[in-house]
Write a protein that holds these residues in place. Sequence first.
Motif, PDB file in Angstrom:
ATOM      1  N   HIS A 139       0.856  -1.196   0.000  1.00 44.43           N
ATOM      2  CA  HIS A 139       0.000   0.000   0.000  1.00 44.43           C
ATOM      3  C   HIS A 139       0.893   1.249   0.000  1.00 44.43           C
ATOM      4  CE1 HIS A 139      -3.261  -2.747   0.752  1.00 44.43           C
ATOM      5  NE2 HIS A 139      -2.697  -3.166   1.866  1.00 44.43           N
ATOM      6  N   ALA A 140       1.548   1.485  -1.124  1.00 46.43           N
ATOM      7  CA  ALA A 140       2.510   2.579  -1.215  1.00 46.43           C
ATOM      8  C   ALA A 140       1.901   3.889  -1.662  1.00 46.43           C
ATOM      9  CB  ALA A 140       3.646   2.199  -2.163  1.00 46.43           C
ATOM     10  N   ALA A 141       0.685   3.866  -2.190  1.00 40.56           N
ATOM     11  CA  ALA A 141      -0.023   5.089  -2.574  1.00 40.56           C
ATOM     12  C   ALA A 141      -1.512   4.843  -2.398  1.00 40.56           C
ATOM     13  CB  ALA A 141       0.290   5.490  -4.012  1.00 40.56           C
ATOM     14  N   LEU A 142      -2.181   5.788  -1.765  1.00 36.94           N
ATOM     15  CA  LEU A 142      -3.611   5.684  -1.510  1.00 36.94           C
ATOM     16  C   LEU A 142      -4.306   6.965  -1.942  1.00 36.94           C
ATOM     17  CD1 LEU A 142      -3.490   4.201   2.126  1.00 36.94           C
ATOM     18  CD2 LEU A 142      -3.985   2.933   0.027  1.00 36.94           C
ATOM     19  N   ILE A 143      -5.541   6.850  -2.391  1.00 39.49           N
ATOM     20  CA  ILE A 143      -6.340   8.022  -2.720  1.00 39.49           C
ATOM     21  C   ILE A 143      -7.698   7.878  -2.032  1.00 39.49           C
ATOM     22  CG2 ILE A 143      -7.353   7.114  -4.856  1.00 39.49           C
ATOM     23  CD1 ILE A 143      -6.869   9.991  -6.016  1.00 39.49           C
ATOM     24  N   TYR A 144      -8.187   9.001  -1.523  1.00 40.75           N
ATOM     25  CA  TYR A 144      -9.429   9.042  -0.769  1.00 40.75           C
ATOM     26  C   TYR A 144     -10.384  10.004  -1.487  1.00 40.75           C
ATOM     27  CZ  TYR A 144      -6.366   7.397   3.072  1.00 40.75           C
ATOM     28  OH  TYR A 144      -5.455   6.719   3.857  1.00 40.75           O
ATOM     29  N   ASP A 145     -11.340   9.449  -2.204  1.00 43.72           N
ATOM     30  CA  ASP A 145     -12.394  10.245  -2.825  1.00 43.72           C
ATOM     31  C   ASP A 145     -11.840  11.419  -3.644  1.00 43.72           C
ATOM     32  OD1 ASP A 145     -15.048  10.888  -3.435  1.00 43.72           O
ATOM     33  OD2 ASP A 145     -15.196  12.275  -1.744  1.00 43.72           O
ATOM     34  N   ASP A 146     -10.680  11.235  -4.250  1.00 47.70           N
ATOM     35  CA  ASP A 146     -10.055  12.270  -5.083  1.00 47.70           C
ATOM     36  C   ASP A 146      -9.767  13.561  -4.328  1.00 47.70           C
ATOM     37  OD1 ASP A 146     -10.095  10.582  -7.258  1.00 47.70           O
ATOM     38  OD2 ASP A 146     -12.055  11.275  -7.934  1.00 47.70           O
ATOM     39  N   ARG A 147      -9.773  13.525  -3.001  1.00 44.04           N
ATOM     40  CA  ARG A 147      -9.471  14.716  -2.190  1.00 44.04           C
ATOM     41  C   ARG A 147      -8.140  14.591  -1.467  1.00 44.04           C
ATOM     42  NH1 ARG A 147     -11.418  18.756  -4.111  1.00 44.04           N
ATOM     43  NH2 ARG A 147     -11.362  17.366  -5.880  1.00 44.04           N
ATOM     44  N   ILE A 148      -7.755  13.358  -1.153  1.00 41.46           N
ATOM     45  CA  ILE A 148      -6.520  13.120  -0.394  1.00 41.46           C
ATOM     46  C   ILE A 148      -5.679  12.112  -1.168  1.00 41.46           C
ATOM     47  CG2 ILE A 148      -5.508  12.288   1.761  1.00 41.46           C
ATOM     48  CD1 ILE A 148      -8.126  13.025   3.172  1.00 41.46           C
ATOM     49  N   LEU A 149      -4.418  12.437  -1.385  1.00 38.84           N
ATOM     50  CA  LEU A 149      -3.468  11.550  -2.051  1.00 38.84           C
ATOM     51  C   LEU A 149      -2.273  11.367  -1.135  1.00 38.84           C
ATOM     52  CD1 LEU A 149      -2.545  10.008  -4.634  1.00 38.84           C
ATOM     53  CD2 LEU A 149      -1.455  12.159  -5.352  1.00 38.84           C
ATOM     54  N   THR A 150      -1.896  10.124  -0.882  1.00 41.05           N
ATOM     55  CA  THR A 150      -0.762   9.878   0.013  1.00 41.05           C
ATOM     56  C   THR A 150       0.232   8.919  -0.630  1.00 41.05           C
ATOM     57  OG1 THR A 150      -1.773   8.007   1.223  1.00 41.05           O
ATOM     58  CG2 THR A 150      -2.269  10.237   2.002  1.00 41.05           C
ATOM     59  N   LEU A 151       1.510   9.141  -0.336  1.00 41.17           N
ATOM     60  CA  LEU A 151       2.610   8.368  -0.916  1.00 41.17           C
ATOM     61  C   LEU A 151       3.555   7.905   0.179  1.00 41.17           C
ATOM     62  CD1 LEU A 151       3.592  10.793  -3.822  1.00 41.17           C
ATOM     63  CD2 LEU A 151       2.241   8.702  -4.046  1.00 41.17           C
ATOM     64  N   GLN A 152       3.971   6.651   0.108  1.00 42.88           N
ATOM     65  CA  GLN A 152       4.980   6.159   1.031  1.00 42.88           C
ATOM     66  C   GLN A 152       6.386   6.667   0.685  1.00 42.88           C
ATOM     67  OE1 GLN A 152       4.807   4.177   4.079  1.00 42.88           O
ATOM     68  NE2 GLN A 152       6.752   5.234   3.937  1.00 42.88           N
ATOM     69  N   PRO A 153       6.783   6.750  -0.568  1.00 43.18           N
ATOM     70  CA  PRO A 153       8.121   7.259  -0.890  1.00 43.18           C
ATOM     71  C   PRO A 153       8.234   8.766  -0.724  1.00 43.18           C
ATOM     72  CG  PRO A 153       6.933   6.787  -2.905  1.00 43.18           C
ATOM     73  CD  PRO A 153       6.078   6.278  -1.779  1.00 43.18           C
ATOM     74  N   HIS A 154       9.453   9.278  -0.931  1.00 45.19           N
ATOM     75  CA  HIS A 154       9.801  10.671  -0.685  1.00 45.19           C
ATOM     76  C   HIS A 154      10.167  11.395  -1.985  1.00 45.19           C
ATOM     77  CE1 HIS A 154      10.120  10.785   3.750  1.00 45.19           C
ATOM     78  NE2 HIS A 154      10.516   9.525   3.660  1.00 45.19           N
TER      79      HIS A 154
END
Length: 252
Positions: free
Chosen positions: A184-199
Motif C-alpha cells: 500500500h505505497a499510494a492511496l487516494i481518498y475520494d479524489d481529495r486526499i493523495l498519500t505516498l509512502q516514498p519521498h
Amino acid sequence: MNATTTMTPSNHTGPAKRLGILQAGRSPEELLNDHQDYNRMFVDLLGEDAFDYRHWPVLDGEFPDSLDEADAWLITGSRFGAYEDHAWIPPLENLIRQIHASGKPMVGICFGHQIIAQALGGKVEKFSGGWSVGRVEYQLDEAVFGRSALSGDDSAALLAFHQDQVIEPPSEARNVGSSAFCKHAALIYDDRILTLQPHPEFNRDFIEGLLMARAEILPEDVKQRAEQSLDKPVDRDSMANVMRRFLNRDER
C-alpha cells in the motif's frame, strides 16, 4: 495562538493557493548545514511560486487555529511512528479528520501517508519484512498519476526510507500504488486526499547523507543495496507535477 511561519512566493504575479505544511519531522541536525529541513524541501520540490506557503511544526505542538488558514494541506515525513505515544499525534489525527470532512485537498508523504491512514481507520505497523531504502520502482495507477508521471509502462522510480507501513488501509481508501516491498505505497481518498509512502522531496545527496546519519539503525546489506541503487535516475520532477495539480484542486 500558535506560531505560524509564512513563506511567501517570490516574484509572484497572481493569486496562489495557500498551502499549509504540517511538519511532523526534521532533517538530522548533522545534515542541516548542507540540506534543507523537511518543510523547506517541499517548497523547493513544488516551486517557490507554486503556492503561498504556510508552515506549522506540529511535532512541537504548533497547529493552525482554523482550517481557513490554508486552502490545501501537506503532511511531511518523520522519524516518529504514527502509532507511537506522542502528545502531538492525537491532535494531528483530529486535524486530519477535519481536513477530510472539509473537502480541502491534502497530500501526505511517508509518515504523512501513514498518519492519514491511521486517523481515518487504517492500521500502521513496523513492517516485519524490514526496511525499504534507496531508489524503488513503484507500480502506479495511470488514471490517477497520469502517463507523464510514469517512466516505465506503469511505474515510476522514487526514493524511499522507511520500515513502517500501512498494513490495512481505511475502508474508503483506494490503493493506487505498490512496490515489491510495500503493498500500500499510494492511496487516494475520494479524489481529495493523495498519500505516498516514498519521498519525492528527497534527492540523492540527502539520501546519501541520511544513510550515514542513520547508519546505526540500518542493516549493512540494506545500506549497501540502497547505495548501489542511487546511480539510476528517479521521477522526482514528474511527481512534483502530480502533487501540484492535486493540491490545486478546488475543495468541495
